[in-house]
Write a protein that holds these residues in place. Sequence first.
Motif, PDB file in Angstrom:
ATOM      1  N   UNK A 235      86.558 104.565  22.688  1.00 43.96           N
ATOM      2  CA  UNK A 235      86.974 103.166  22.674  1.00 43.96           C
ATOM      3  C   UNK A 235      86.202 102.358  23.716  1.00 43.96           C
ATOM      4  N   UNK A 236      86.061 102.935  24.932  1.00 40.29           N
ATOM      5  CA  UNK A 236      85.325 102.233  25.975  1.00 40.29           C
ATOM      6  C   UNK A 236      83.854 102.098  25.609  1.00 40.29           C
ATOM      7  N   UNK A 237      83.330 103.163  24.956  1.00 40.19           N
ATOM      8  CA  UNK A 237      81.930 103.098  24.529  1.00 40.19           C
ATOM      9  C   UNK A 237      81.713 101.990  23.492  1.00 40.19           C
ATOM     10  N   UNK A 238      82.665 101.907  22.524  1.00 41.29           N
ATOM     11  CA  UNK A 238      82.555 100.847  21.513  1.00 41.29           C
ATOM     12  C   UNK A 238      82.697  99.469  22.153  1.00 41.29           C
ATOM     13  N   UNK A 239      83.625  99.397  23.135  1.00 42.10           N
ATOM     14  CA  UNK A 239      83.793  98.112  23.825  1.00 42.10           C
ATOM     15  C   UNK A 239      82.511  97.724  24.551  1.00 42.10           C
ATOM     16  N   UNK A 240      81.916  98.701  25.239  1.00 44.04           N
ATOM     17  CA  UNK A 240      80.669  98.417  25.947  1.00 44.04           C
ATOM     18  C   UNK A 240      79.552  98.033  24.976  1.00 44.04           C
ATOM     19  N   UNK A 241      79.493  98.752  23.812  1.00 43.97           N
ATOM     20  CA  UNK A 241      78.485  98.424  22.817  1.00 43.97           C
ATOM     21  C   UNK A 241      78.702  97.035  22.241  1.00 43.97           C
ATOM     22  N   UNK A 242      80.005  96.717  21.973  1.00 45.43           N
ATOM     23  CA  UNK A 242      80.304  95.380  21.446  1.00 45.43           C
ATOM     24  C   UNK A 242      79.950  94.297  22.457  1.00 45.43           C
ATOM     25  N   UNK A 243      80.258  94.586  23.738  1.00 55.19           N
ATOM     26  CA  UNK A 243      79.896  93.619  24.778  1.00 55.19           C
ATOM     27  C   UNK A 243      78.384  93.447  24.865  1.00 55.19           C
ATOM     28  N   UNK A 244      77.659  94.588  24.731  1.00 51.04           N
ATOM     29  CA  UNK A 244      76.194  94.496  24.744  1.00 51.04           C
ATOM     30  C   UNK A 244      75.671  93.694  23.567  1.00 51.04           C
ATOM     31  N   UNK A 245      76.221  93.976  22.340  1.00 50.86           N
ATOM     32  CA  UNK A 245      75.803  93.217  21.151  1.00 50.86           C
ATOM     33  C   UNK A 245      76.119  91.735  21.307  1.00 50.86           C
ATOM     34  N   UNK A 247      76.420  90.066  24.142  1.00 58.30           N
ATOM     35  CA  UNK A 247      75.480  89.465  25.080  1.00 58.30           C
ATOM     36  C   UNK A 247      74.100  89.289  24.450  1.00 58.30           C
ATOM     37  N   UNK A 248      73.682  90.295  23.626  1.00 55.88           N
ATOM     38  CA  UNK A 248      72.374  90.165  22.957  1.00 55.88           C
ATOM     39  C   UNK A 248      72.373  88.999  21.978  1.00 55.88           C
ATOM     40  N   UNK A 249      73.474  88.879  21.199  1.00 56.05           N
ATOM     41  CA  UNK A 249      73.550  87.763  20.253  1.00 56.05           C
ATOM     42  C   UNK A 249      73.557  86.427  20.986  1.00 56.05           C
ATOM     43  N   UNK A 250      74.306  86.405  22.094  1.00 54.47           N
ATOM     44  CA  UNK A 250      74.330  85.151  22.870  1.00 54.47           C
ATOM     45  C   UNK A 250      72.938  84.833  23.403  1.00 54.47           C
ATOM     46  N   UNK A 251      72.267  85.892  23.899  1.00 53.92           N
ATOM     47  CA  UNK A 251      70.910  85.665  24.414  1.00 53.92           C
ATOM     48  C   UNK A 251      69.984  85.189  23.311  1.00 53.92           C
ATOM     49  N   UNK A 252      70.069  85.835  22.093  1.00 50.07           N
ATOM     50  CA  UNK A 252      69.234  85.413  20.975  1.00 50.07           C
ATOM     51  C   UNK A 252      69.563  83.988  20.565  1.00 50.07           C
ATOM     52  N   UNK A 253      70.906  83.693  20.558  1.00 46.90           N
ATOM     53  CA  UNK A 253      71.293  82.330  20.167  1.00 46.90           C
ATOM     54  C   UNK A 253      70.761  81.305  21.169  1.00 46.90           C
ATOM     55  N   UNK A 254      70.859  81.662  22.479  1.00 42.88           N
ATOM     56  CA  UNK A 254      70.290  80.750  23.479  1.00 42.88           C
ATOM     57  C   UNK A 254      68.789  80.613  23.299  1.00 42.88           C
ATOM     58  N   UNK A 255      68.121  81.774  22.972  1.00 43.59           N
ATOM     59  CA  UNK A 255      66.670  81.712  22.757  1.00 43.59           C
ATOM     60  C   UNK A 255      66.313  80.851  21.558  1.00 43.59           C
ATOM     61  N   UNK A 256      67.068  81.088  20.435  1.00 41.29           N
ATOM     62  CA  UNK A 256      66.798  80.282  19.242  1.00 41.29           C
ATOM     63  C   UNK A 256      67.084  78.799  19.491  1.00 41.29           C
ATOM     64  N   UNK A 257      68.205  78.561  20.211  1.00 37.95           N
ATOM     65  CA  UNK A 257      68.524  77.156  20.503  1.00 37.95           C
ATOM     66  C   UNK A 257      67.439  76.537  21.378  1.00 37.95           C
ATOM     67  N   UNK A 258      66.968  77.358  22.366  1.00 41.83           N
ATOM     68  CA  UNK A 258      65.900  76.854  23.223  1.00 41.83           C
ATOM     69  C   UNK A 258      64.632  76.598  22.435  1.00 41.83           C
ATOM     70  N   UNK A 259      64.309  77.528  21.476  1.00 40.06           N
ATOM     71  CA  UNK A 259      63.112  77.348  20.649  1.00 40.06           C
ATOM     72  C   UNK A 259      63.243  76.110  19.777  1.00 40.06           C
ATOM     73  N   UNK A 260      64.415  75.975  19.144  1.00 39.73           N
ATOM     74  CA  UNK A 260      64.632  74.777  18.299  1.00 39.73           C
ATOM     75  C   UNK A 260      64.519  73.517  19.141  1.00 39.73           C
ATOM     76  N   UNK A 261      65.126  73.623  20.351  1.00 43.37           N
ATOM     77  CA  UNK A 261      65.069  72.455  21.233  1.00 43.37           C
ATOM     78  C   UNK A 261      63.632  72.134  21.620  1.00 43.37           C
ATOM     79  N   UNK A 262      62.846  73.201  21.922  1.00 39.27           N
ATOM     80  CA  UNK A 262      61.440  72.983  22.275  1.00 39.27           C
ATOM     81  C   UNK A 262      60.660  72.440  21.100  1.00 39.27           C
ATOM     82  N   UNK A 263      60.911  72.981  19.855  1.00 39.79           N
ATOM     83  CA  UNK A 263      60.212  72.481  18.650  1.00 39.79           C
ATOM     84  C   UNK A 263      60.563  71.022  18.393  1.00 39.79           C
ATOM     85  N   UNK A 264      61.910  70.761  18.518  1.00 45.08           N
ATOM     86  CA  UNK A 264      62.335  69.366  18.293  1.00 45.08           C
ATOM     87  C   UNK A 264      61.711  68.433  19.316  1.00 45.08           C
TER      88      UNK A 264
END
Length: 343
Positions: A235-245, A247-264
């Motif tokens: 359970x803790x491993x899944x929680x840690x994996x979910x937290x990692x995913x 954070x990765x999704x948030x990082x990707x979303x921030x990156x995509x938002x930053x890219x869109x913002x830079x393109x715009x």
Amino acid sequence: MQEMNLMPMLLLIGIVVLVVYIFSRYIIVIRQQECVIIERLGKFHTILNSGLNILIPFVDQSRQILWSRNGVITNVDRIDMREVVIDIPEQKVITKDNVGIIVDAIIYVQITDVKRAAYEIQSLPWAVAQLTQTTLRSLVGEMDLDHTLSSRDTINSRLKMVLDEATDKWGLKVNRVELKNVSPPPDVQMAMEKQMQAERERRANVLAAEGSKQSQILNAEGEKRSRIEHSEGEKQEKINQALGDKEAMIARAFGQAKAIEDVAAAQAKAIEFVKEAFGSSDVAANYLIAMEYLKRFGEMTQKNTDKVFIPYEATSVLSSIGAIGDILNKVSQDPSKITHLKK
């Protein structure tokens, strides 16, 4: 003459013998913890205590009673006032559950009133022994065999109470009673030994079963705890994996938002440059639309096919190209605008 000379000598010898006899019988030295009952002319007169005592010859006589001397019951005139032991002979007694057992005992007694001990009862030790035997039969007859074997202290205390009450009028004090042996018949004793062996085996089996049961319980608890810990780990491993995913999704979303913002931002900056270059927002919009159409049209024509389908909207591209031509003519007349477009 010789006979006349012997008479005084014989008389002297008789007087000496009489004196010795009187001294030995009527001058008494009594030791500590002893006493002597004196009767005068057959009637109770006094009790002599320890020390030197002188009696009236041929008038005072000591009274003998049956009592213990050095562990032996015999007639004594010097009565021992100390505590003595009377051995009660063994006898067969029937218990409440009709089992014949052999019992014997010893009692510790002490004379407290010498006069009553001598005149209230005949053969005091024998009377005490008989009273003890009859009382013991009565007490054991009220109990079953198991109770008799396990209740010696109860029998001793009850027997002492009965004997002490009964012998009080005899001037006797019962200090203690002890059962020495309680022996059941051989067949009953063999049955009891088999019963005890069976009981021991039963207890051993019960203890073994309890040990096995406790071992199984501990093993089950250990396995349960292990499964819980394993489940908690997963359970803790899944929680840690979910937290990692996450954070990765948030990082990707921030990156995509930053890219869109830079393109715009880049597109907005390009529009501003085009607008400054041509001085008209309409012309800048047509320019950007034409460039996008040309980009898409180029992607369509790069496919490895024999035929290329041009959509109907391509006519607007041609008009955009014409507009671009006009724009270029204007740019060529003003070289400063070309620098802005390159940027």
